[in-house]
Motif scaffolding. Sequence first.
Motif, PDB file in Angstrom:
ATOM      1  N   THR A   2       0.844  -1.190   0.000  1.00  0.00           N
ATOM      2  CA  THR A   2       0.000   0.000   0.000  1.00  0.00           C
ATOM      3  C   THR A   2       0.883   1.244   0.000  1.00  0.00           C
ATOM      4  OG1 THR A   2      -0.123   0.152   2.415  1.00  0.00           O
ATOM      5  CG2 THR A   2      -1.843  -1.149   1.302  1.00  0.00           C
ATOM      6  N   THR A   3       0.281   2.371  -0.325  1.00  0.00           N
ATOM      7  CA  THR A   3       1.014   3.620  -0.317  1.00  0.00           C
ATOM      8  C   THR A   3       0.068   4.776  -0.013  1.00  0.00           C
ATOM      9  OG1 THR A   3       2.714   4.872  -1.503  1.00  0.00           O
ATOM     10  CG2 THR A   3       0.783   4.223  -2.766  1.00  0.00           C
ATOM     11  N   ASP A   7       2.495   9.653  -1.861  1.00  0.00           N
ATOM     12  CA  ASP A   7       3.446   8.813  -2.592  1.00  0.00           C
ATOM     13  C   ASP A   7       2.961   8.569  -4.016  1.00  0.00           C
ATOM     14  OD1 ASP A   7       5.160   8.662  -0.429  1.00  0.00           O
ATOM     15  OD2 ASP A   7       4.456   6.680   0.210  1.00  0.00           O
ATOM     16  N   PHE A   8       1.656   8.358  -4.189  1.00  0.00           N
ATOM     17  CA  PHE A   8       1.067   8.219  -5.524  1.00  0.00           C
ATOM     18  C   PHE A   8       1.287   9.498  -6.323  1.00  0.00           C
ATOM     19  CE2 PHE A   8      -3.118   9.044  -7.784  1.00  0.00           C
ATOM     20  CZ  PHE A   8      -2.743   8.433  -8.968  1.00  0.00           C
ATOM     21  N   GLU A 125      -4.940   4.225   2.315  1.00  0.00           N
ATOM     22  CA  GLU A 125      -3.690   3.638   1.829  1.00  0.00           C
ATOM     23  C   GLU A 125      -4.035   2.939   0.519  1.00  0.00           C
ATOM     24  OE1 GLU A 125      -2.058   1.064   4.802  1.00  0.00           O
ATOM     25  OE2 GLU A 125      -1.791   2.699   6.239  1.00  0.00           O
ATOM     26  N   THR A 127      -3.925   0.762  -2.946  1.00  0.00           N
ATOM     27  CA  THR A 127      -3.380  -0.427  -3.599  1.00  0.00           C
ATOM     28  C   THR A 127      -3.544  -0.331  -5.110  1.00  0.00           C
ATOM     29  OG1 THR A 127      -5.461  -1.641  -3.348  1.00  0.00           O
ATOM     30  CG2 THR A 127      -3.775  -1.970  -1.641  1.00  0.00           C
ATOM     31  N   ARG A 147      -0.306   0.879  -9.611  1.00  0.00           N
ATOM     32  CA  ARG A 147      -0.213   0.198  -8.324  1.00  0.00           C
ATOM     33  C   ARG A 147       1.104   0.551  -7.667  1.00  0.00           C
ATOM     34  NH1 ARG A 147      -1.137  -5.968 -10.012  1.00  0.00           N
ATOM     35  NH2 ARG A 147       0.816  -5.434 -11.003  1.00  0.00           N
ATOM     36  N   PRO A 148       1.139   0.588  -6.329  1.00  0.00           N
ATOM     37  CA  PRO A 148       2.405   0.850  -5.638  1.00  0.00           C
ATOM     38  C   PRO A 148       3.451  -0.193  -6.022  1.00  0.00           C
ATOM     39  CG  PRO A 148       0.578   0.816  -4.078  1.00  0.00           C
ATOM     40  CD  PRO A 148       0.036   0.370  -5.399  1.00  0.00           C
ATOM     41  N   GLY A 180       5.394   0.967   2.563  1.00  0.00           N
ATOM     42  CA  GLY A 180       4.097   0.302   2.523  1.00  0.00           C
ATOM     43  C   GLY A 180       4.198  -1.085   3.088  1.00  0.00           C
TER      44      GLY A 180
END
Length: 183
Positions: A2-3, A7-8, A125, A127, A147-148, A180
Amino acid sequence: MTTSWQDFADAQPALEATARGRFEAFRHHVLATLRLDGSPRTSGIETTFKLGELWLGSMPGARKAVDLRRDPRFALSANPGPGTDMVGGDVRVAGLARWVDDPATLARFADAANPPEPFDLFRVELTEVVRTSVDESAQEIILESWRPGYTAIRVQRRGNGADQPAESWSAVPRATAGQGDET
């Protein structure tokens, strides 16, 4: 894995701007959670972008909040808006909604967002982030998915012909996969 939303945004700024724009264009969206028996539940929800995060809020004791506190998995679809033109595309995100009970975080959020109180708060978070759009001139549906742990966006293009969709994924090497938890 997850992130965070930030971060995304750092990894895919153009897709993040589009996704955020779709969520900010309308107030109400559709959240899918899991009931105790594992069946899906959909609920209306408002989202908030504050403090570098995507947040989900709820009245305390609401079924969606109970679902998320028991099982944080969710999917969230941005309101596509009026009509059928899908301007900006259809955006969906999935991940884990982490219940926030830290008084300092709740206070910072309340100062930034001024939500109606009392409230339950969940930090998203991610995915997965998916955008579906239509290129009318090319007669193609375009799916962008992130996706992370992946440096590239997978893009699938499908016309009305028999051509196979084009797909590409570029994984981040394990040593630099970012932060993550494995999910």
